[in-house]
Scaffold this motif. Sequence first.
Motif, short mmCIF file in Angstrom:
data_model
loop_
_atom_site.label_atom_id
_atom_site.label_comp_id
_atom_site.label_asym_id
_atom_site.label_seq_id
_atom_site.Cartn_x
_atom_site.Cartn_y
_atom_site.Cartn_z
N GLU A 136 0.86 -1.18 0.00
CA GLU A 136 0.00 0.00 0.00
C GLU A 136 0.89 1.23 0.00
O GLU A 136 1.94 1.24 0.65
CB GLU A 136 -0.92 0.01 1.22
N ASP A 137 0.48 2.26 -0.73
CA ASP A 137 1.27 3.48 -0.83
C ASP A 137 1.61 4.03 0.55
O ASP A 137 0.74 4.15 1.41
CB ASP A 137 0.50 4.56 -1.62
N GLY A 138 2.90 4.37 0.73
CA GLY A 138 3.35 5.02 1.95
C GLY A 138 3.47 4.11 3.15
O GLY A 138 3.73 4.58 4.25
N GLN A 139 3.27 2.80 2.97
CA GLN A 139 3.35 1.86 4.09
C GLN A 139 4.41 0.81 3.85
O GLN A 139 4.66 0.40 2.70
CB GLN A 139 2.00 1.17 4.31
N GLN A 140 5.03 0.36 4.93
CA GLN A 140 6.00 -0.74 4.87
C GLN A 140 5.31 -1.93 4.19
O GLN A 140 4.25 -2.36 4.63
CB GLN A 140 6.45 -1.12 6.28
N PRO A 141 5.89 -2.46 3.10
CA PRO A 141 5.27 -3.62 2.45
C PRO A 141 5.44 -4.89 3.27
O PRO A 141 6.33 -4.98 4.12
CB PRO A 141 6.02 -3.73 1.12
N ILE A 142 4.57 -5.85 3.01
CA ILE A 142 4.72 -7.19 3.56
C ILE A 142 5.32 -8.02 2.43
O ILE A 142 4.75 -8.09 1.35
CB ILE A 142 3.38 -7.78 4.00
N TYR A 143 6.47 -8.61 2.67
CA TYR A 143 7.17 -9.35 1.64
C TYR A 143 6.69 -10.78 1.58
O TYR A 143 6.64 -11.48 2.60
CB TYR A 143 8.68 -9.31 1.89
N GLU A 144 6.34 -11.22 0.37
CA GLU A 144 5.91 -12.60 0.19
C GLU A 144 7.06 -13.57 0.37
O GLU A 144 6.86 -14.70 0.78
CB GLU A 144 5.32 -12.81 -1.21
N ILE A 145 8.26 -13.13 0.02
CA ILE A 145 9.45 -13.96 0.16
C ILE A 145 10.42 -13.20 1.05
O ILE A 145 10.75 -12.05 0.79
CB ILE A 145 10.09 -14.24 -1.21
N GLY A 146 10.84 -13.82 2.13
CA GLY A 146 11.78 -13.18 3.05
C GLY A 146 11.14 -12.85 4.38
O GLY A 146 10.03 -13.29 4.70
N GLU A 147 11.88 -12.06 5.17
CA GLU A 147 11.44 -11.71 6.52
C GLU A 147 10.71 -10.39 6.55
O GLU A 147 11.02 -9.47 5.82
CB GLU A 147 12.64 -11.59 7.46
N ASN A 148 9.73 -10.32 7.44
CA ASN A 148 9.01 -9.10 7.74
C ASN A 148 9.18 -8.82 9.22
O ASN A 148 8.93 -9.69 10.06
CB ASN A 148 7.53 -9.27 7.41
N LYS A 149 9.62 -7.62 9.57
CA LYS A 149 9.89 -7.27 10.96
C LYS A 149 8.62 -6.76 11.62
O LYS A 149 8.12 -5.69 11.29
CB LYS A 149 11.00 -6.23 11.03
N GLY A 150 8.11 -7.56 12.55
CA GLY A 150 6.83 -7.25 13.17
C GLY A 150 6.95 -6.76 14.59
O GLY A 150 7.94 -7.00 15.28
N ILE A 151 5.89 -6.06 15.01
CA ILE A 151 5.74 -5.64 16.39
C ILE A 151 4.34 -6.03 16.84
O ILE A 151 3.40 -6.06 16.06
CB ILE A 151 5.97 -4.12 16.58
N HIS A 152 4.23 -6.37 18.12
CA HIS A 152 2.94 -6.73 18.70
C HIS A 152 2.84 -5.99 20.02
O HIS A 152 3.80 -5.94 20.79
CB HIS A 152 2.87 -8.23 18.93
N ALA A 153 1.70 -5.38 20.25
CA ALA A 153 1.49 -4.67 21.51
C ALA A 153 0.07 -4.87 21.97
O ALA A 153 -0.81 -5.25 21.20
CB ALA A 153 1.78 -3.16 21.33
N GLY A 154 -0.17 -4.61 23.23
CA GLY A 154 -1.50 -4.71 23.81
C GLY A 154 -1.46 -4.30 25.25
O GLY A 154 -0.38 -4.06 25.81
N LEU A 155 -2.62 -4.18 25.85
CA LEU A 155 -2.69 -3.81 27.26
C LEU A 155 -3.84 -4.57 27.91
O LEU A 155 -5.01 -4.34 27.58
CB LEU A 155 -2.88 -2.30 27.40
N ASP A 156 -3.49 -5.51 28.77
CA ASP A 156 -4.47 -6.31 29.47
C ASP A 156 -5.33 -5.43 30.37
O ASP A 156 -4.81 -4.54 31.05
CB ASP A 156 -3.76 -7.39 30.29
N GLY A 157 -6.62 -5.65 30.36
CA GLY A 157 -7.53 -4.91 31.23
C GLY A 157 -7.98 -3.58 30.69
O GLY A 157 -8.73 -2.87 31.35
N SER A 158 -7.55 -3.20 29.49
CA SER A 158 -7.96 -1.93 28.89
C SER A 158 -8.37 -2.18 27.45
O SER A 158 -7.57 -2.66 26.65
CB SER A 158 -6.83 -0.91 28.93
N ASP A 159 -9.61 -1.82 27.11
CA ASP A 159 -10.05 -2.01 25.73
C ASP A 159 -9.89 -0.76 24.88
O ASP A 159 -10.31 -0.71 23.73
CB ASP A 159 -11.47 -2.56 25.65
N GLN A 160 -9.27 0.29 25.43
CA GLN A 160 -9.03 1.52 24.70
C GLN A 160 -7.53 1.70 24.50
O GLN A 160 -6.74 1.53 25.43
CB GLN A 160 -9.60 2.73 25.44
N LEU A 161 -7.14 2.07 23.28
CA LEU A 161 -5.74 2.26 22.96
C LEU A 161 -5.12 3.28 23.90
O LEU A 161 -5.68 4.34 24.14
CB LEU A 161 -5.60 2.74 21.51
N ALA A 162 -3.97 2.93 24.45
CA ALA A 162 -3.30 3.81 25.41
C ALA A 162 -1.80 3.58 25.32
O ALA A 162 -1.34 2.56 24.79
CB ALA A 162 -3.77 3.50 26.82
#
Length: 182
Positions: A136-162
């Motif tokens: 997608e324009d202006g976004q880090q692509p997801i590569y079909e072949i090779g590695e993609n550097k990911g991040i995962h985040a979350g907050l237990d007990g809160s359903d609103q982004l913080a």
Amino acid sequence: MNSLARAAAFLSCTVAVASGAECPDLDMTVAIPDSESVLNYAMVGATDGTPGYLCAQLVAGIEGWVGVGFTNTGKMTNDGTGWAVIGTGGDGGSVQNYRVDGYSEPTPLDSQTLMDTSLTVADGVTTMTFTKYLVEDGQQPIYEIGENKGIHAGLDGSDQLAYHSGGYRFEFNLIGEGTHEE
């Protein structure tokens, strides 16, 4: 952890994409290091003018907001093309695309391109599904072949982004086709 295992087993179903395309079985899995989360996914490559896409389901061992994204660094600091898919609002809440830039505003609605989104929360597990174009324009692509550097985040007990310095933030690699060891 039985709930997480049950949710992960559910992932093998075929998911119909809102665009009319279909996702294959989500037969690839990455266990996100140092967390109780797994990302099950499948990649569908571009064909004859049809863009490729990632079909994904994040199963997180928390009850709260969750996000998964990709940057050129695999960290929150990046070259400005980083993005994340974030689920907020609890069971039945929203799943939207965000820029990874330190602010908590989603991409404007007229620019949201995610398909087949859902967010469920039950028995200590938050499950977020989505389908996203690989390029997608202006976004880090997801590569079909090779590695993609990911991040995962979350907050237990809160359903609103913080701000999540006290929450959950993990790095992982999503591996595209053609890079698995035989």
